[in-house]
Design an enzyme around this catalytic site. Sequence first.
Site, PDB file in Angstrom:
ATOM      1  N   LEU A 203       1.313   0.399  -3.174  1.00  0.00           N
ATOM      2  CA  LEU A 203       1.917   0.085  -1.864  1.00  0.00           C
ATOM      3  C   LEU A 203       2.934   1.163  -1.506  1.00  0.00           C
ATOM      4  O   LEU A 203       3.725   1.560  -2.358  1.00  0.00           O
ATOM      5  CB  LEU A 203       2.644  -1.267  -1.936  1.00  0.00           C
ATOM      6  CG  LEU A 203       1.779  -2.498  -2.219  1.00  0.00           C
ATOM      7  CD1 LEU A 203       2.667  -3.687  -2.570  1.00  0.00           C
ATOM      8  CD2 LEU A 203       0.898  -2.836  -1.023  1.00  0.00           C
ATOM      9  N   HIS A 204       2.885   1.643  -0.266  1.00  0.00           N
ATOM     10  CA  HIS A 204       3.929   2.589   0.148  1.00  0.00           C
ATOM     11  C   HIS A 204       4.177   2.601   1.651  1.00  0.00           C
ATOM     12  O   HIS A 204       5.073   3.286   2.119  1.00  0.00           O
ATOM     13  CB  HIS A 204       3.579   4.010  -0.296  1.00  0.00           C
ATOM     14  CG  HIS A 204       2.437   4.617   0.479  1.00  0.00           C
ATOM     15  ND1 HIS A 204       1.132   4.307   0.228  1.00  0.00           N
ATOM     16  CD2 HIS A 204       2.418   5.485   1.517  1.00  0.00           C
ATOM     17  CE1 HIS A 204       0.348   4.978   1.064  1.00  0.00           C
ATOM     18  NE2 HIS A 204       1.110   5.695   1.877  1.00  0.00           N
ATOM     19  N   ARG A 205       3.391   1.841   2.435  1.00  0.00           N
ATOM     20  CA  ARG A 205       3.547   1.890   3.897  1.00  0.00           C
ATOM     21  C   ARG A 205       4.903   1.318   4.312  1.00  0.00           C
ATOM     22  O   ARG A 205       5.314   0.266   3.802  1.00  0.00           O
ATOM     23  CB  ARG A 205       2.482   1.050   4.595  1.00  0.00           C
ATOM     24  CG  ARG A 205       1.103   1.511   4.380  1.00  0.00           C
ATOM     25  CD  ARG A 205       0.626   2.461   5.453  1.00  0.00           C
ATOM     26  NE  ARG A 205      -0.554   3.129   4.944  1.00  0.00           N
ATOM     27  CZ  ARG A 205      -0.828   4.417   5.077  1.00  0.00           C
ATOM     28  NH1 ARG A 205      -0.011   5.195   5.753  1.00  0.00           N
ATOM     29  NH2 ARG A 205      -1.904   4.941   4.569  1.00  0.00           N
ATOM     30  N   ARG A 238       8.583   6.475  -2.754  1.00  0.00           N
ATOM     31  CA  ARG A 238       9.178   5.799  -1.596  1.00  0.00           C
ATOM     32  C   ARG A 238       9.379   4.304  -1.887  1.00  0.00           C
ATOM     33  O   ARG A 238      10.417   3.717  -1.555  1.00  0.00           O
ATOM     34  CB  ARG A 238       8.213   5.977  -0.413  1.00  0.00           C
ATOM     35  CG  ARG A 238       8.583   5.217   0.800  1.00  0.00           C
ATOM     36  CD  ARG A 238       7.392   5.092   1.759  1.00  0.00           C
ATOM     37  NE  ARG A 238       7.922   4.508   2.950  1.00  0.00           N
ATOM     38  CZ  ARG A 238       8.440   5.224   3.944  1.00  0.00           C
ATOM     39  NH1 ARG A 238       8.403   6.523   3.918  1.00  0.00           N
ATOM     40  NH2 ARG A 238       8.977   4.627   4.973  1.00  0.00           N
ATOM     41  N   ASP A 282      -2.187  -0.652   0.287  1.00  0.00           N
ATOM     42  CA  ASP A 282      -2.076  -0.370   1.722  1.00  0.00           C
ATOM     43  C   ASP A 282      -2.436   1.093   1.994  1.00  0.00           C
ATOM     44  O   ASP A 282      -2.162   1.623   3.061  1.00  0.00           O
ATOM     45  CB  ASP A 282      -0.675  -0.705   2.260  1.00  0.00           C
ATOM     46  CG  ASP A 282       0.446   0.031   1.555  1.00  0.00           C
ATOM     47  OD1 ASP A 282       0.163   0.996   0.799  1.00  0.00           O
ATOM     48  OD2 ASP A 282       1.615  -0.346   1.755  1.00  0.00           O
TER      49      ASP A 282
END
Length: 364
Positions: A203-205, A238, A282
């Site tokens: 996940l990083h969005r 992130r 994502d």
Amino acid sequence: MLICLIVGARPNFMKIAPIDREFARRGIDTVLVHTGQHYDENMSDVFFQDLNMKAPDVHLNVGSGTHASQTAKIMIEFEKVCNKNDFSMVVVVGDVNSTIACTLVAKKLGIPVAHVEAGLRSFDREMPEEINRILTDSVCDLLLTPSIDGDENLRNEGVAEERIKFVGNIMIDSLFDALKRVNQIEMPYASNFDVDNYAVVTLHRPSNVDHPEKLNQLINELIEVSTKIPIIFPMHPRTRNNFNKFGKFDSLSQTKGIHVIEPLGYLDFVSLIGSSNLVITDSGGLQEETTSLGIPCLTLRENTERPITITEGTNQLISDLNMLQKAVDESLSHDSKREGKKPKFWDGNTAVRIVDAVTYHLGR
Ligand code: UD1
């Protein structure tokens, strides 16, 4: 003929590697420019080794920043590179800030630009990547699409037919190449992990990891998933930054069934997902890789710019996190050995079609 190839962020490397190799095979010179958008060893350097890529000829070293400052820094530095060289064409890939920054610079200097992975649309203008896609496609000379929905989107935007060329999915060239080699490497974490039964989460969005309430909800859902199947979570920097900022890192990493690890190199990652039973993500590229490998993928987004992974693949959108557990249960109840899917031209030969299109466009 001198072709400039742009890489900047992690998802760019596996797209440019096979294209550069195909140019080299035909004796066409390339200048590989790395903008430095991603700079950590495990977000950048390791991919050059894993993908057998030549070292960048030019490194812009721009690093992180706000969208405006990162994009602007790339533009200032790339303009100098263009002025020092006589590029016949610039080739950009994907939808990251490096893609739009280099496109704008080249076009304003009168250099033709080809966009690989053109035409994809999430129709969600809150995503920075969607802005990058629309702007890049609107000015590029050659729009090389990965799937026919890309052609449709471009036609609907009024793009002239001669600018559009359906070439197929370049990620699959790298995936097939890696699959020939992954058996030779060690499965990461095999020693303390049941290699026959696990899920991978990435996940990083911003829409998932930038807001504390959303992050809280995600953590609770992932903890519940981990009671059904162990999770390996290679965490994007992130995401790690935000987990730490909101004081949530420990609650996730100390959960017994969740193994948070550093981001993996390409071969380790292909190996990891190739043996997994389920992917929750994502990411854009992972929706495609899981389709090609036949692994169920649950995408935690409201939309996707890659709808073919749903209509012809193994992907399912989870736009409401309350639906996640049911989807996980359904995915795990199926036979885990799935057939890989092959949308048209996801065949490992896309680099050949791309170089054909570029040379044809340049009249060679
Ligand atoms: C970028 C792309 C996104 C792509 C993703 C893959 C844009 C707008 N977004 O998002 O489309 O899916 O890459 O990873 O271009 N950082 C590090 N080390 C690095 C790189 C980043 O620590 O090597 C951290 C920094 O704190 C940085 C943050 O990650 O501020 C975000 O990096 P950035 O490149 O701006 O965007 P991504 O979220 O990685």
